[in-house]
Design a protein around this motif. Structure first.
Motif, mmCIF file in Angstrom:
data_model
loop_
_atom_site.group_PDB
_atom_site.id
_atom_site.type_symbol
_atom_site.label_atom_id
_atom_site.label_comp_id
_atom_site.label_asym_id
_atom_site.label_seq_id
_atom_site.Cartn_x
_atom_site.Cartn_y
_atom_site.Cartn_z
ATOM 1 N N TRP A 163 -1.431 -10.197 8.059
ATOM 2 C CA TRP A 163 -1.547 -9.022 8.906
ATOM 3 C C TRP A 163 -1.137 -7.758 8.150
ATOM 4 O O TRP A 163 -1.772 -6.706 8.289
ATOM 5 C CB TRP A 163 -0.700 -9.187 10.162
ATOM 6 C CG TRP A 163 -0.729 -7.985 11.054
ATOM 7 C CD1 TRP A 163 0.264 -7.080 11.262
ATOM 8 C CD2 TRP A 163 -1.841 -7.541 11.850
ATOM 9 N NE1 TRP A 163 -0.149 -6.099 12.127
ATOM 10 C CE2 TRP A 163 -1.441 -6.356 12.509
ATOM 11 C CE3 TRP A 163 -3.120 -8.033 12.064
ATOM 12 C CZ2 TRP A 163 -2.287 -5.666 13.365
ATOM 13 C CZ3 TRP A 163 -3.960 -7.334 12.914
ATOM 14 C CH2 TRP A 163 -3.531 -6.167 13.558
ATOM 15 N N ALA A 164 -0.099 -7.869 7.341
ATOM 16 C CA ALA A 164 0.340 -6.714 6.562
ATOM 17 C C ALA A 164 -0.737 -6.304 5.556
ATOM 18 O O ALA A 164 -1.029 -5.116 5.379
ATOM 19 C CB ALA A 164 1.648 -7.026 5.846
ATOM 20 N N LEU A 165 -1.359 -7.284 4.898
ATOM 21 C CA LEU A 165 -2.414 -6.975 3.933
ATOM 22 C C LEU A 165 -3.645 -6.390 4.610
ATOM 23 O O LEU A 165 -4.302 -5.498 4.062
ATOM 24 C CB LEU A 165 -2.797 -8.239 3.164
ATOM 25 C CG LEU A 165 -1.749 -8.808 2.202
ATOM 26 C CD1 LEU A 165 -2.201 -10.159 1.678
ATOM 27 C CD2 LEU A 165 -1.502 -7.849 1.045
ATOM 28 N N ALA A 166 -3.967 -6.891 5.805
ATOM 29 C CA ALA A 166 -5.184 -6.454 6.485
ATOM 30 C C ALA A 166 -5.028 -5.100 7.156
ATOM 31 O O ALA A 166 -6.014 -4.368 7.309
ATOM 32 C CB ALA A 166 -5.598 -7.499 7.523
ATOM 33 N N SER A 167 -3.814 -4.744 7.550
ATOM 34 C CA SER A 167 -3.626 -3.547 8.367
ATOM 35 C C SER A 167 -3.096 -2.347 7.606
ATOM 36 O O SER A 167 -3.248 -1.212 8.073
ATOM 37 C CB SER A 167 -2.670 -3.854 9.528
ATOM 38 O OG SER A 167 -1.405 -4.292 9.047
ATOM 39 N N GLN A 168 -2.507 -2.556 6.450
ATOM 40 C CA GLN A 168 -1.906 -1.434 5.724
ATOM 41 C C GLN A 168 -2.910 -0.834 4.745
ATOM 42 O O GLN A 168 -3.547 -1.567 3.984
ATOM 43 C CB GLN A 168 -0.654 -1.883 4.976
ATOM 44 C CG GLN A 168 0.498 -2.292 5.874
ATOM 45 C CD GLN A 168 1.713 -2.755 5.092
ATOM 46 O OE1 GLN A 168 1.714 -2.765 3.860
ATOM 47 N NE2 GLN A 168 2.753 -3.149 5.800
ATOM 48 N N PRO A 169 -3.072 0.485 4.732
ATOM 49 C CA PRO A 169 -3.975 1.123 3.767
ATOM 50 C C PRO A 169 -3.540 0.852 2.332
ATOM 51 O O PRO A 169 -2.350 0.774 2.032
ATOM 52 C CB PRO A 169 -3.864 2.616 4.108
ATOM 53 C CG PRO A 169 -3.375 2.653 5.525
ATOM 54 C CD PRO A 169 -2.481 1.455 5.671
ATOM 55 N N GLN A 170 -4.513 0.696 1.465
ATOM 56 C CA GLN A 170 -4.262 0.462 0.043
ATOM 57 C C GLN A 170 -4.906 1.590 -0.748
ATOM 58 O O GLN A 170 -6.123 1.735 -0.758
ATOM 59 C CB GLN A 170 -4.824 -0.890 -0.393
ATOM 60 C CG GLN A 170 -4.239 -2.062 0.377
ATOM 61 C CD GLN A 170 -4.813 -3.381 -0.094
ATOM 62 O OE1 GLN A 170 -4.864 -3.668 -1.286
ATOM 63 N NE2 GLN A 170 -5.253 -4.208 0.849
ATOM 64 N N GLY A 171 -4.069 2.389 -1.386
ATOM 65 C CA GLY A 171 -4.563 3.556 -2.103
ATOM 66 C C GLY A 171 -4.615 4.770 -1.204
ATOM 67 O O GLY A 171 -4.713 4.652 0.020
ATOM 68 N N GLY A 172 -4.583 5.948 -1.811
ATOM 69 C CA GLY A 172 -4.648 7.184 -1.040
ATOM 70 C C GLY A 172 -6.051 7.489 -0.568
ATOM 71 O O GLY A 172 -7.044 7.109 -1.207
ATOM 72 N N PHE A 173 -6.161 8.221 0.545
ATOM 73 C CA PHE A 173 -7.471 8.533 1.108
ATOM 74 C C PHE A 173 -8.314 9.356 0.137
ATOM 75 O O PHE A 173 -9.504 9.084 -0.042
ATOM 76 C CB PHE A 173 -7.304 9.288 2.426
ATOM 77 C CG PHE A 173 -8.600 9.741 3.029
ATOM 78 C CD1 PHE A 173 -9.452 8.838 3.641
ATOM 79 C CD2 PHE A 173 -8.991 11.074 2.954
ATOM 80 C CE1 PHE A 173 -10.667 9.243 4.185
ATOM 81 C CE2 PHE A 173 -10.196 11.492 3.493
ATOM 82 C CZ PHE A 173 -11.036 10.574 4.115
ATOM 83 N N GLY A 174 -7.706 10.338 -0.510
ATOM 84 C CA GLY A 174 -8.471 11.175 -1.428
ATOM 85 C C GLY A 174 -9.024 10.386 -2.599
ATOM 86 O O GLY A 174 -10.202 10.519 -2.957
ATOM 87 N N GLY A 175 -8.177 9.546 -3.211
ATOM 88 C CA GLY A 175 -8.640 8.734 -4.334
ATOM 89 C C GLY A 175 -9.692 7.733 -3.922
ATOM 90 O O GLY A 175 -10.702 7.537 -4.624
#
Length: 543
Positions: free
Chosen positions: A248-260
């Motif tokens: 759940w943590a891997l699926a729900s947490q954003p990875q990397g910044g939105f701009g990048g």
């Protein structure tokens, strides 16, 4: 002067489309070892499931891998076990990719054809299939053990159910829900959620869906999608609440910044989805007054929502763009039917020249590897793959030659049609990939396979060695060592360096600054042929 042959009628018949699809999918599925990154990881997960019998917790080299749900790997295990007496496990498992992509082609054809109410049904269906097949980013990934391919087929199936929503809301809603649930069980949740939200929004925006049947359809698909999609997470929770929390943590947490992430996807999508995106953009502009029609609104809204979702949640990986291809292909199919002759001609000649040129280079490289002439070209190949010697084999040569003849036939004997430029582009994709798979695959596999690394390390590991530790070993490398050599090292504990008396270190060929220290004796120092970035060293604790 060209010989007289019967013309290729366009839009292509079902038999011709099937031949093009098979000629694209089959070459390259077998005949090579797992390559990093996605292919090795997918094969390792399926192999681990086949050995352990555990289909709930995906794992790479004995370590849980919760980035991808397991639907694709279940199919790969089934093919691997069914065909294990006829071919290597990785080749048999990879056939699941081929079946899924062929299914995606058929379903996107049905989706576009059934949604076209006029006499251009065959043109729309053919255009959608050819555009999906012709997407540059799908060319290599089709032939890998990739979970996103199962999601691709599921999303195409969901889109194929939508044209029947008004007439058969319950049946279409249940099929749509099953497809969304399968897409969720195969890869990221973003694309199926985006498509589901787009359909719900369409029942508010599109007048022909704003009725009681629309409510029945929406209720049906939401209920069925929730049941199907929750099956594996619920099983994982019942098995281990801790692993469920990790997933759940891997699926729900954003990875990397939105701009990048946004910059990455904008740049990568420019070539990955070519030529579908400019044709889709033209179709949206030309048909902008009809955007409230479900056949335009649903794929547009789903595409926009899915792109925003992957840009926000990430991670920046090109495989995430595969899930954008089904709605994009539907939009582009509409654009292809209204594409101006000049634009179609430009795409046509660009494809003819580009694929003809690159196919010539593939054949030039093949003859250079086979004969040593011209010497400069041959030396470039042998320099990057030391010790490689190409053997002439009749079957790959004949297949590659047949692909060239087929390409010439499509180029010079196809009739005029709105989909002629797309048919020629798809034929070019088939030519380029098929020529590479038939003629260059042994050379590529020689330098990309980790088989020799795994077997050399395995031969240096003492019998009854006990546990093996690893440091800086990448996930795809760990997957390959496990698959080829049965080597499953555990992370090195600096606080307890003597816990495992053997240690594998992945490092640079130029230096050994990553060595464990003076108390360790080096037993092996190996790498792939011509690899200038990776080296694998095996150490034994001497005290």
């Amino acid at each position: 002067m060209l010989p007289r042959l019967p013309p290729l009628a366009l839009p292509p018949s079902a038999g011709v489309l099937a031949a093009i699809a098979l000629a694209f999918v089959l070459p390259g599925l077998a005949g090579h070892d797992p390559w990093k990154t996605h292919d090795a990881v997918g094969i390792s997960i399926a192999y681990g499931m086949a050995i352990s019998g555990d289909g709930i917790v995906p794992g790479v080299a004995g370590t849980p891998w919760l980035y991808d749900p397991p639907l694709y790997h279940w199919l790969a295990v089934a093919f691997g076990k069914l065909l294990q007496f006829f071919m290597a496990f990785h080749a048999a498992a990879r056939l699941a990719s081929g079946i899924l992509v062929l299914g995606a082609f058929y379903l996107i054809y049905r989706a576009a054809r059934d949604w076209q109410a006029d006499a251009q049904q065959r043109e729309a269906g053919s255009a959608a299939l050819l555009l999906l097949l012709g997407s540059l980013g799908l060319m290599v990934h089709t032939h890998e053990a990739l979970p996103e391919l199962a999601a691709l087929a599921a999303l195409c199936g969901a889109l194929a159910a939508l044209p029947h929503a008004a007439r058969r809301p319950v049946a279409a809603g249940c099929l749509f829900g099953v497809a969304l649930g399968f897409a969720f069980l195969a890869a990221s949740w973003i694309a199926p959620l985006a498509l589901g939200l787009a359909v719900i929004a369409a029942h508010l925006v599109c007048g022909e869906w704003r009725n009681r049947g629309g409510l029945v359809f929406s209720f049906s698909f939401v209920l069925v999608a929730a049941i199907v999609g929750s099956s594996w997470p619920l099983s994982l929770y019942l098995r281990s609440p801790e692993l469920f929390a990790q997933w759940w943590a891997l699926a729900s947490q954003p990875q990397g910044g939105f701009g990048g992430n946004l910059r990455y996807y904008l740049v990568t999508a420019g070539w990955f989805t070519w030529p579908a995106w400019p044709i889709a953009a033209w179709g949206l502009w030309t048909l902008r007054r009809r955007l409230a029609e479900p056949r335009l609104f649903v794929p547009f809204a789903a595409l926009a929502a899915a792109f925003a979702g992957i840009a926000f949640w990430g991670p920046p990986q090109d495989v995430n763009l595969i899930l954008l291809l089904p709605p994009l292909a539907l939009l582009a199919a509409q654009g292809a039917l209204v594409l101006r002759r000049g634009a179609a001609g430009a795409l046509d000649w660009f494809g003819v020249l580009a694929f003809g040129f690159f196919a010539f280079l593939v054949w030039l490289g093949y003859f250079a590897m086979l004969t040593g002439l011209p010497p400069r070209v041959a030396n470039n190949f042998f320099k990057t793959a030391p010790g490689f010697a190409l053997e002439f084999k009749v079957f790959p040569f004949v297949v590659a030659l047949a692909l060239i003849l087929g390409w010439f036939y499509v180029m010079f004997y196809s009739t005029r049609s709105p989909v002629r430029s797309l048919a020629r582009w798809a034929a070019g994709i088939v030519l380029l990939w098929g020529s590479f798979a038939m003629l260059w695959m042994p050379w590529a596999d020689h330098q990309k396979s980790y088989r020799s690394v795994a077997l050399q390390l395995r031969s240096k590991i003492p019998v009854e060695a006990g546990c093996i530790a690893q440091r800086s070993l990448g996930i795809s490398q760990a997957a390959a060592l496990d698959y080829h050599g049965g080597i499953r090292p555990q992370p090195f504990d600096a606080a307890k360096p003597a816990a495992c008396r053997l240690l594998i270190v992945q490092g640079s060929p130029k230096s050994e600054f990553d060595g464990p220290g003076p108390d360790w004796v080096k037993l092996a120092d190996v790498g792939r042929p011509g690899d200038k970035s990776e080296r694998y060293r095996l150490y034994r604790l001497s005290k």
